[in-house]
Design a protein around this motif. Structure first.
Motif, PDB file in Angstrom:
ATOM      1  N   ASN A 192       0.840  -1.194   0.000  1.00 10.42           N
ATOM      2  CA  ASN A 192       0.000   0.000   0.000  1.00 10.42           C
ATOM      3  C   ASN A 192       0.871   1.239   0.000  1.00 10.42           C
ATOM      4  O   ASN A 192       1.796   1.362   0.803  1.00 10.42           O
ATOM      5  CB  ASN A 192      -0.912  -0.008   1.228  1.00 10.42           C
ATOM      6  CG  ASN A 192      -1.716  -1.289   1.328  1.00 10.42           C
ATOM      7  OD1 ASN A 192      -2.693  -1.469   0.622  1.00 10.42           O
ATOM      8  ND2 ASN A 192      -1.287  -2.207   2.196  1.00 10.42           N
TER       9      ASN A 192
ATOM     10  N   SER B 168       1.086   5.382   0.291  1.00  4.13           N
ATOM     11  CA  SER B 168       0.404   6.557   0.813  1.00  4.13           C
ATOM     12  C   SER B 168       0.845   7.767  -0.002  1.00  4.13           C
ATOM     13  O   SER B 168       1.984   8.206   0.098  1.00  4.13           O
ATOM     14  CB  SER B 168       0.750   6.753   2.300  1.00  4.13           C
ATOM     15  OG  SER B 168       0.113   7.887   2.815  1.00  4.13           O
TER      16      SER B 168
ATOM     17  N   THR C   8      -9.439   4.478  -4.427  1.00  4.55           N
ATOM     18  CA  THR C   8      -8.384   4.812  -3.473  1.00  4.55           C
ATOM     19  C   THR C   8      -9.035   5.236  -2.156  1.00  4.55           C
ATOM     20  O   THR C   8     -10.212   5.573  -2.109  1.00  4.55           O
ATOM     21  CB  THR C   8      -7.504   5.945  -4.009  1.00  4.55           C
ATOM     22  OG1 THR C   8      -8.309   7.122  -4.214  1.00  4.55           O
ATOM     23  CG2 THR C   8      -6.862   5.544  -5.332  1.00  4.55           C
TER      24      THR C   8
ATOM     25  N   ILE D  35      -7.022   9.737   3.250  1.00  2.44           N
ATOM     26  CA  ILE D  35      -6.426   9.836   4.587  1.00  2.44           C
ATOM     27  C   ILE D  35      -6.894  11.164   5.169  1.00  2.44           C
ATOM     28  O   ILE D  35      -6.334  12.226   4.873  1.00  2.44           O
ATOM     29  CB  ILE D  35      -4.896   9.768   4.527  1.00  2.44           C
ATOM     30  CG1 ILE D  35      -4.446   8.465   3.889  1.00  2.44           C
ATOM     31  CG2 ILE D  35      -4.303   9.905   5.933  1.00  2.44           C
ATOM     32  CD1 ILE D  35      -2.944   8.367   3.690  1.00  2.44           C
TER      33      ILE D  35
ATOM     34  N   ARG E 217      -4.041  10.066  -0.188  1.00  2.93           N
ATOM     35  CA  ARG E 217      -4.859   8.881  -0.430  1.00  2.93           C
ATOM     36  C   ARG E 217      -3.987   7.637  -0.427  1.00  2.93           C
ATOM     37  O   ARG E 217      -2.785   7.704  -0.730  1.00  2.93           O
ATOM     38  CB  ARG E 217      -5.621   8.981  -1.756  1.00  2.93           C
ATOM     39  CG  ARG E 217      -6.521  10.207  -1.853  1.00  2.93           C
ATOM     40  CD  ARG E 217      -7.418  10.172  -3.067  1.00  2.93           C
ATOM     41  NE  ARG E 217      -8.572   9.291  -2.882  1.00  2.93           N
ATOM     42  CZ  ARG E 217      -9.710   9.667  -2.338  1.00  2.93           C
ATOM     43  NH1 ARG E 217      -9.865  10.910  -1.893  1.00  2.93           N
ATOM     44  NH2 ARG E 217     -10.706   8.830  -2.227  1.00  2.93           N
ATOM     45  N   VAL E 218      -4.596   6.498  -0.091  1.00  4.53           N
ATOM     46  CA  VAL E 218      -3.906   5.208  -0.085  1.00  4.53           C
ATOM     47  C   VAL E 218      -4.193   4.508  -1.404  1.00  4.53           C
ATOM     48  O   VAL E 218      -5.356   4.374  -1.816  1.00  4.53           O
ATOM     49  CB  VAL E 218      -4.361   4.339   1.096  1.00  4.53           C
ATOM     50  CG1 VAL E 218      -3.688   2.966   1.037  1.00  4.53           C
ATOM     51  CG2 VAL E 218      -4.045   5.036   2.419  1.00  4.53           C
TER      52      VAL E 218
ATOM     53  N   ALA F 163      -5.656   7.022   9.289  1.00  7.02           N
ATOM     54  CA  ALA F 163      -4.440   6.222   9.145  1.00  7.02           C
ATOM     55  C   ALA F 163      -3.776   6.127  10.512  1.00  7.02           C
ATOM     56  O   ALA F 163      -3.541   7.148  11.161  1.00  7.02           O
ATOM     57  CB  ALA F 163      -3.488   6.864   8.143  1.00  7.02           C
TER      58      ALA F 163
ATOM     59  N   LEU G 250      -3.552   1.523   7.108  1.00  2.00           N
ATOM     60  CA  LEU G 250      -3.835   2.565   6.134  1.00  2.00           C
ATOM     61  C   LEU G 250      -5.201   2.309   5.507  1.00  2.00           C
ATOM     62  O   LEU G 250      -5.475   1.193   5.042  1.00  2.00           O
ATOM     63  CB  LEU G 250      -2.763   2.580   5.044  1.00  2.00           C
ATOM     64  CG  LEU G 250      -1.320   2.767   5.524  1.00  2.00           C
ATOM     65  CD1 LEU G 250      -0.352   2.640   4.357  1.00  2.00           C
ATOM     66  CD2 LEU G 250      -1.151   4.103   6.222  1.00  2.00           C
TER      67      LEU G 250
ATOM     68  N   ARG H 253      -7.705   1.782   2.959  1.00  2.00           N
ATOM     69  CA  ARG H 253      -7.792   1.540   1.522  1.00  2.00           C
ATOM     70  C   ARG H 253      -9.182   1.916   0.994  1.00  2.00           C
ATOM     71  O   ARG H 253     -10.126   2.131   1.755  1.00  2.00           O
ATOM     72  CB  ARG H 253      -7.506   0.066   1.223  1.00  2.00           C
ATOM     73  CG  ARG H 253      -6.075  -0.326   1.462  1.00  2.00           C
ATOM     74  CD  ARG H 253      -5.848  -1.826   1.468  1.00  2.00           C
ATOM     75  NE  ARG H 253      -6.451  -2.562   0.392  1.00  2.00           N
ATOM     76  CZ  ARG H 253      -5.817  -3.430  -0.392  1.00  2.00           C
ATOM     77  NH1 ARG H 253      -4.520  -3.639  -0.217  1.00  2.00           N
ATOM     78  NH2 ARG H 253      -6.462  -4.091  -1.327  1.00  2.00           N
TER      79      ARG H 253
ATOM     80  N   TYR I 103      -8.173  -2.371   5.397  1.00  2.00           N
ATOM     81  CA  TYR I 103      -6.975  -1.613   5.747  1.00  2.00           C
ATOM     82  C   TYR I 103      -5.767  -2.246   5.048  1.00  2.00           C
ATOM     83  O   TYR I 103      -5.714  -3.465   4.827  1.00  2.00           O
ATOM     84  CB  TYR I 103      -6.717  -1.648   7.261  1.00  2.00           C
ATOM     85  CG  TYR I 103      -7.531  -0.679   8.068  1.00  2.00           C
ATOM     86  CD1 TYR I 103      -7.208   0.681   8.090  1.00  2.00           C
ATOM     87  CD2 TYR I 103      -8.617  -1.102   8.824  1.00  2.00           C
ATOM     88  CE1 TYR I 103      -7.944   1.580   8.844  1.00  2.00           C
ATOM     89  CE2 TYR I 103      -9.356  -0.209   9.594  1.00  2.00           C
ATOM     90  CZ  TYR I 103      -9.021   1.128   9.590  1.00  2.00           C
ATOM     91  OH  TYR I 103      -9.749   2.018  10.337  1.00  2.00           O
TER      92      TYR I 103
ATOM     93  N   ALA J 168       5.738   7.253   5.610  1.00  2.00           N
ATOM     94  CA  ALA J 168       5.262   7.058   4.234  1.00  2.00           C
ATOM     95  C   ALA J 168       5.777   8.133   3.277  1.00  2.00           C
ATOM     96  O   ALA J 168       5.019   8.737   2.519  1.00  2.00           O
ATOM     97  CB  ALA J 168       3.735   7.004   4.216  1.00  2.00           C
TER      98      ALA J 168
END
Length: 410
Positions: A56, A58, A80, A83, A111-112, A211, A224, A226, A231, A307
């Motif tokens: 994943n 970030s 996506t 966060i 965003r993740v 997050a 995180l 998703r 997550y 990240a």
């Protein structure tokens, strides 16, 4: 469309060694300038590089701005995850830090994105380029004698060896960069003594945009949010425990992660396929050499806590593209490379120091540091100026930021 190159001795304005996240993004940015770009890729036609797996990513706000301007975000098919909040705590220490995007006039800090989804979007965008020549599958073999104004680069593919020539050579071939070594650029390595396990995690409480970073003596555990209702899990363990943890069945692994993280996301219900990566840091002593430049992990590979890795690498690539645009007649001119290195100094040094310092401090179990860590979490939660400093870095606005990162193209 991009082509499979043939022939020997082709001359490119820019030759990129490495077709991963940063190398591909640079190729897209340079194509908009009308440059003749070549890219040497290890992955064959129809396959993605190994880096585009289920890990994943970030993406900071600045990164999302740039990827939209480059035409990549529009090609992503999977959802996506926004966060909207960042929650940081440490096991055994009091206090916690909570950053909320709404307090800064934002819907989200970033965003993740699942790496494979991003890789597919990048590949779709690369196939739209008109001037890119792709050598794949191929590998960098070595440097040859250089003409004045050109680098000679030896590559090997199914047809044997060939020599390419380029005004500017870009190393985007990862932390174990063979091109960096061939250029004679030394690097400093640090083994964090950790292995990171990455997986998709389903929890009792669906992601709500938070997050989580949960820090322990043995490494971080991050959740995180998703876009698929799961997550993205990152679980750090001491290197000596990695084999034991890898051998655990799903139930035992979930119990271990639950114990490390706690119950803020409710009970952990299921876990997907697990991947693992040894955590090794590597920082190059220089970013440039005559008619050559390092970007992404070839320039610096940093701890994932915070990240910052790909976000930093993308800013490398986009800054280089801007510097080339200012001197398009010769992308490898010394003035271009000096300008690039100068512009990258502040962002690079501050981001490396932040990620490395956070990783070392939070993983140190010394009892004397516990009050300091707790005070740091409390201060981060209480003082607006400190939160603002952290948020600026989290959103990708640190130092001399490329123009594409600052706005979304119309």
């Amino acid at each position: 469309m991009s082509t499979q190159a043939s022939g020997n001795g082709l001359v490119h304005d820019v030759l990129i060694v490495g077709g991963g996240l940063v190398g591909a993004s640079l190729a897209i940015a340079l194509d908009a300038q009308g440059l003749d770009v070549g890219m040497v890729e290890a992955a064959p036609v129809g396959a993605l590089p190994p880096v585009f797996d289920q890990r994943n990513l970030s993406f900071a706000e600045a990164t999302l701005n740039a990827l939209q301007a480059l035409g990549v975000l529009a090609l992503m098919r999977a959802p996506t995850g926004p966060i909207r909040r960042i929650h940081v705590s440490r096991r055994g220490d009091f206090g916690r830090m909570l950053l909320d995007a709404q307090a800064y006039g934002r819907d989200a800090f970033g965003r993740v994105v699942v790496a494979r989804d991003f890789g597919e979007a990048l590949e779709a965008r690369l196939l739209q380029l008109q001037r890119l020549t792709r050598y794949r599958p191929a590998r960098f073999v070595g440097l040859g004698e250089s003409d004045e104004g050109l680098r000679h680069v030896r590559i090997a593919d199914a047809n044997g060896e060939r020599t390419l020539r380029t005004k500017l050579l870009v190393a985007a071939d990862g932390a174990r960069s063979a091109l960096r070594d061939a250029l004679g650029i030394a690097s400093r390595e640090h083994d964090y003594g950790q292995t990171l396990f990455v997986a998709r995690l389903r929890t009792q409480r669906a992601p709500d945009g938070t997050a989580f970073e949960r820090l322990t003596d043995h490494g971080p555990t991050a959740l995180l949010p998703r876009g698929d209702g799961h997550y993205g899990l990152v679980h750090g363990v001491p290197r000596e425990d990695a084999e034991t943890v890898a051998a655990l069945d799903d139930a035992a692994f979930l119990a271990r992660v639950q114990d490390a993280f706690g119950w803020r996301a409710g009970r952990f219900l299921s876990v997907g396929e697990r991947s693992r990566y040894p955590m090794l840091g590597c920082v190059a002593d220089a970013l440039v050499a005559p008619r050559a430049v390092l970007v992404g992990n070839a320039a610096q590979s940093i701890h994932p806590l915070g990240a910052q890795g790909f976000n930093l690498g993308l800013r490398d690539a986009l800054t280089l593209a801007e510097c080339i645009a200012e001197h398009a007649a010769d992308p490898g001119d010394d003035a271009v490379l000096r300008r690039h290195a100068a512009r990258r100094q502040e962002d690079r040094s501050r981001t490396i120091a932040f990620s490395d310092g956070l990783a070392r401090l939070t993983s140190n179990d010394a009892s004397l540091l516990r009050p300091l860590r707790s005070a740091g979490l409390v201060a981060g939660d209480a003082f607006g100026w400190l939160q603002g400093w952290l948020v600026g870095g989290a959103m990708g606005y640190r130092g001399d930021v490329p123009a594409l990162c600052r706005k979304v193209a119309a």
